[in-house]
Write a protein that holds these residues in place. Sequence first.
Motif, PDB file in Angstrom:
ATOM      1  N   GLU A 193       0.992  -1.168  -0.139  1.00  0.00           N
ATOM      2  CA  GLU A 193      -0.140  -0.002   0.128  1.00  0.00           C
ATOM      3  C   GLU A 193       0.891   1.292  -0.077  1.00  0.00           C
ATOM      4  N   THR A 194       1.974   1.314   0.760  1.00  0.00           N
ATOM      5  CA  THR A 194       2.772   2.602   0.718  1.00  0.00           C
ATOM      6  C   THR A 194       3.497   2.804  -0.612  1.00  0.00           C
ATOM      7  N   MET A 196       2.693   1.567  -3.372  1.00  0.00           N
ATOM      8  CA  MET A 196       1.863   1.821  -4.618  1.00  0.00           C
ATOM      9  C   MET A 196       1.094   3.277  -4.333  1.00  0.00           C
ATOM     10  N   GLU A 197       1.190   3.909  -3.290  1.00  0.00           N
ATOM     11  CA  GLU A 197       0.729   5.159  -2.827  1.00  0.00           C
ATOM     12  C   GLU A 197       1.951   6.408  -3.245  1.00  0.00           C
ATOM     13  N   TRP A 198       3.205   5.730  -3.442  1.00  0.00           N
ATOM     14  CA  TRP A 198       4.314   6.431  -3.565  1.00  0.00           C
ATOM     15  C   TRP A 198       4.693   7.421  -2.381  1.00  0.00           C
ATOM     16  N   ASN A 199       4.274   6.710  -1.146  1.00  0.00           N
ATOM     17  CA  ASN A 199       4.341   7.578   0.110  1.00  0.00           C
ATOM     18  C   ASN A 199       5.620   7.284   0.800  1.00  0.00           C
ATOM     19  N   ARG A 239       7.055   7.820 -10.662  1.00  0.00           N
ATOM     20  CA  ARG A 239       6.161   7.214  -9.518  1.00  0.00           C
ATOM     21  C   ARG A 239       5.036   6.320  -9.689  1.00  0.00           C
TER      22      ARG A 239
END
Length: 264
Positions: A193-194, A196-199, A239
Motif C-alpha cells: 500500500e505504501t 503503490m501510493e508512493w508515500n 512514481r
Amino acid sequence: MMPSLFIAHGSPMLAIEDNSYTQALHNLPNLLVHRPRAIVMFSAHWEAFAQEVGVMETFPTIHDFGGFPQALYEIQYPAKGDEEIAQEAVALLQAAGIPVNLNRSRGLDHGHWVVLRKVYPDADVPVVALSVNPNMTVEQQYMIGKALAPLRAKDVLIIGSGSTIHNFSYLDMRETSGGAFEWSLQFEEWLKETLMEWNVTDLAQYRTLAPHAEKAVPAYGSEHFVPLVYAMGAADDDRIAQRLHMSFRYGSLSHTIWQFGKAE
C-alpha cells in the motif's frame, strides 16, 4: 525507457532451483519492451560507507556463503562491465553531491549473480555493480536512486537486490510449502500500500509505522531492505509501483519483485 526493479535474492539455492519464483525471474525479460544496454545493480551484500560503483572488464564470481551444495560453488557468471555507464553513474552521483568511489577490484556477490543468472542466464548483458549503505536514512538512500534515474532513458536497467523480509531468527526451515506467517503477510501488505501510493514519507518511518517491522527488518540487518529504496528512487519521475510477484520460503523469507516506473 527502462523501469527500475527490486528483486529479492533469497537463498543462494535459487540459482539451481526451479520453482514459481525462479520462473517469475526467468520471465522478467518478457515484461521489458526491449533488452537493456546494461544493468546497474545494488546488492545487499556489498556494504560501504561511501557509494561504490564497480566496473571490471569481466567480473569474477564471488561465492560468499557456506554450507551449500557443491554445485553452487561451481557456478560462474562472467558478466562484462560497462565502463561508459559506470563513469556516467559516478558523474551523476557526484553532481548530486553524493560521495562516490570507482571500484575496479570487486566481483559480483550472490546478491548480484543469483538473480542475474535467472534473468539473463548467458551473462550477455553488461553489469555495473553498486554498494549499499544501511546507515543512511531512507531519504538519503532514495536520493541516490533518484540521482541515477537519467540512466533509465539510456536503456539501463536499475535493479536493487535484497529482501523485504530478512531475519534468520524467524525462519522455519520445516516450512517448504510456500506458507507464510501472518505477521509476514501484514508487513508485505503495508509495504504494498505504501509503495503503490508512493508515500515516501511513511516509507521513511517504516520502523514505527509498518506492522511487525522489528521482525521483518531487524536493526542489525536492514541492508537487505535498502535496495528497495534505491530502486524506488530511480523511478521518482514516474512514481508508478507494481508488485509483480510475491511468494514465501520458510514462513517469512519473502520473494518479491517490484517494478518502479514505466517500461516503454
